[in-house]
Design an enzyme around this catalytic site. Structure first.
Site, PDB file in Angstrom:
ATOM      1  N   SER A  96      -3.664   0.675  -8.272  1.00 28.59           N
ATOM      2  CA  SER A  96      -2.705   1.258  -7.332  1.00 28.59           C
ATOM      3  C   SER A  96      -1.791   2.189  -8.116  1.00 28.59           C
ATOM      4  CB  SER A  96      -1.882   0.169  -6.639  1.00 28.59           C
ATOM      5  OG  SER A  96      -2.707  -0.626  -5.812  1.00 28.59           O
ATOM      6  N   LYS A 171      -2.724   3.080   0.423  1.00 30.54           N
ATOM      7  CA  LYS A 171      -2.289   1.866  -0.275  1.00 30.54           C
ATOM      8  C   LYS A 171      -0.769   1.796  -0.358  1.00 30.54           C
ATOM      9  CE  LYS A 171      -2.240  -1.945  -2.552  1.00 30.54           C
ATOM     10  NZ  LYS A 171      -2.871  -2.214  -3.845  1.00 30.54           N
ATOM     11  N   LYS A 239       6.735  -1.480  -8.810  1.00 26.81           N
ATOM     12  CA  LYS A 239       6.122  -0.189  -9.155  1.00 26.81           C
ATOM     13  C   LYS A 239       5.587   0.507  -7.907  1.00 26.81           C
ATOM     14  CE  LYS A 239       1.955  -0.241 -10.030  1.00 26.81           C
ATOM     15  NZ  LYS A 239       0.662  -0.073  -9.322  1.00 26.81           N
TER      16      LYS A 239
END
Length: 292
Positions: A96, A171, A239
């Protein structure tokens, strides 16, 4: 059967590699911590000694690493994917990362004769173990079609969502929804506990109605038990929410709930809880209510 290299055998990467072995593929795995590769070898795969070693003879390479700089580092250099993968190799990056970085790396890989796909996954550790991940894929349609038999070894819902970078954009949206749901669930459980309600019974009935969700199903029990062993670490969700808020700013849009929860997750990580499961956001909710 397909010869597959899996680079990054962490919480998600190792079970994905094991499922590919079980599906009948030939799998070589590389990880910076060699004991993870040894577990793959025990299950019938091969423990590679380097990225280049893993790529030897590979038709498909899957990368599953924590962040954008890790993918960039894997792509380049003498031991990197671009230098060592054979022309025509399908590169599935299941990490990701930032959508713009995914597009940049894909352009470089495509120029070198590779077939890149950004294919981040959702479903957590249990989804990886069960081989039922949801996979959102960006890249060329023909490359997606060629990679689909491999992706079906690790996922259940597999959708081509657009060109390179699109998988990472979807995502990011996924992580926004999950984070807000986790915080809402944390507040709901705090509310139920404050009134002395049978929380197990409450979650059972809530799960059967419109409030039901996979977040409730998978994270409710962890919150009730105060068991925050990582399935997906708060540091990684922090993150990902940075990706969401940064990309939203670049697009000129606002994500008020997402921005607020991003601050809560960031606070939890700053307190030293980045290694906990993202359901550990409940700890901050408890602390805010004086119920640590």
């Amino acid at each position: 059967m397909t010869n597959i290299a899996v680079i990054g055998l962490g919480i998600m990467g190792l079970p994905m590699a094991l499922n590919l072995v079980q599906a009948g593929h030939t799998v070589a795995g590389f990880n910076r911590s060699p004991e993870r590769a040894e577990r793959l070898a025990e299950a019938g795969g091969r423990a590679a000694t380097s990225v280049a070693d893993a790529l030897a003879g590979a038709e498909v390479v899957i990368t599953m690493v924590p962040d954008s700089p890790d993918v960039v580092a894997l792509a380049g250099g003498d031991d990197g994917i671009i230098a060592n993968a054979a022309p025509g190799t399908i590169w599935i990056d299941a990490s990701s990362i930032r959508p713009d970085v995914a597009k940049q790396v894909a352009d470089e890989a495509r120029a070198a004769g590779l077939r890149p796909l950004d294919a981040p996954v959702s479903g957590g550790e249990q989804g990886a173990i069960d081989g039922v991940l949801s996979i959102m894929v960006g890249g060329e349609q023909s490359d997606f079609d060629a990679a689909l038999p491999v992706l079906q070894g690790v996922g259940k819902t597999i959708v081509h969502v657009g060109p390179s970078g699109a998988g990472q954009t979807v995502k990011a949206a996924n992580q926004l929804i999950v984070a807000v749901n986790i915080q809402a669930l944390a507040e709901a459980i705090l509310f139920l506990e404050a009134y002395g309600v049978d929380t197990e019974a409450a979650l059972a009935v809530l799960g059967g109605g419109l409030a039901g969700s996979k977040v409730l199903d998978q994270k409710g029990r962890k919150m009730l038990d105060r068991d925050f062993a990582p399935g997906f670490r708060l540091a990684l969700h922090n993150k990902d929410l940075g990706i969401v808020t940064g990309a939203a700013r670049e697009a000129g849009i606002v994500v008020p709930l997402g921005a607020h929860v991003a601050q809560l997750v960031g606070s939890t990580v700053a307190k030293g809880d980045g290694g906990l499961d993202h359901s550990g956001l409940f700890k901050l909710t408890l602390a805010a209510a004086g119920r640590e």
